[in-house]
Write an enzyme that holds these catalytic residues in place. Sequence first.
Site, short mmCIF file in Angstrom:
data_model
loop_
_atom_site.label_atom_id
_atom_site.label_comp_id
_atom_site.label_asym_id
_atom_site.label_seq_id
_atom_site.Cartn_x
_atom_site.Cartn_y
_atom_site.Cartn_z
N ASP A 41 0.81 -1.22 0.00
CA ASP A 41 0.00 0.00 0.00
C ASP A 41 0.85 1.27 0.00
O ASP A 41 2.01 1.26 0.41
CB ASP A 41 -0.89 0.04 1.25
CG ASP A 41 -1.98 -1.00 1.24
OD1 ASP A 41 -1.96 -1.88 0.36
OD2 ASP A 41 -2.84 -0.95 2.14
N HIS A 76 3.79 -2.07 3.10
CA HIS A 76 3.80 -0.74 2.48
C HIS A 76 5.11 -0.55 1.73
O HIS A 76 6.18 -0.62 2.36
CB HIS A 76 3.63 0.34 3.55
CG HIS A 76 2.34 0.23 4.30
ND1 HIS A 76 2.18 -0.64 5.35
CD2 HIS A 76 1.15 0.86 4.14
CE1 HIS A 76 0.94 -0.54 5.81
NE2 HIS A 76 0.29 0.36 5.10
ZN ZN Z 1 -2.54 3.14 3.28
#
Ligand code: ZN
Length: 267
Positions: A73, A215
Amino acid sequence: MGTDIFTNTPITSLVHDKQLQDNKEEIINNNNMDQGSSLSDNLLLESSKDDSIAKNIDRQIDPKKPMVALTFDDGPHYEYTNKILDALEKYNGAATFFVLGSRAEKNKDIIKRIVQSGNQVGNHTYDHKQLTKLGSKEIINDLTKTSDIIQDITNIRPSLLRPPYGNINDNVKLYADAPLILWSIDTLDWKSRNKQKIVNAALKKVKNGDIILMHDIYKATALAAEVIIKELSSRGYQLVTIDELYEAKGMELSKGKVYAHAYGKTK
Ligand SMILES: [Zn+2]
C-alpha cells in the site's frame, strides 16, 4: 466446505501517523473536488485487458498448491517498489499494489512496470483520506480521480479498493463500487520499520489463502519483502495477485463486500 469469506466485523482503525507525516511532503493538495461531475455509475469498471499494456506473462497457477497474496500500500515509491518488483520477477511471483493516485501520477513508469510484470494495481484513494469521514460525492470523486489516473497510465481500470486504514462504513461499501480488500496478516511494517520484525510477522503464521499487508514506501519493507518472497517461494507458496487468488480458489469478488483472506474453498 466454505467458510464465510465476508468480514463484517468492525475494523480497528490503524493510525499510522508517522507514515502519513512522511507521505504528506509528497502528497499534492486535493482541494479541487470536481463539483461538476455527476455521480458516476461506472466508478471502478471491470478491467479491460485487451488494450492494456500488460504483457502475456506465463505464470501458471496451480489451484491445488498453496498460495499467498502479498499486497503493498501507499506507493509507488521509485526505489523501494522497483526493488520489490525485482524480487517478484526473480521468483516468478506477483503481488497487488494498492497505490495512491497522487503518487501514481508522479511515478508513471513504476505503475507501468507493475502491470507489465504481471502484478495488479488497486485503488487506495488519491491521497490517503479516510473514506469514512467523506460524504458520498467526495468518496466517488476521490476514487474516480484515482482510477482515472491509473487507467490513463495502464489502460486498465482498477477493479479493487483498499480503503485507507481499513476503515469501512456503509457509505464506503455503497459508493466504492468495488470489492473492498483488507488483509489477514498485518506486518505492521509502518510501525516497526524493522526488516526482521516484518519478515517474522509475515512468515510466522502464514497459510494458504492469506493476504499480507505491507507498504512499499519503506526501505525496511523492501528489504523484508526480498526475504519474504524468497522464503515463501522455497516453502512452495505461489505468490499471486488478489484476482488470481480468488479465481484460483473459485471464489467470487463482489462489489461492496469486504474480503480479508481466501481460505474459503479448498480442493
Ligand atoms: Zn494506506
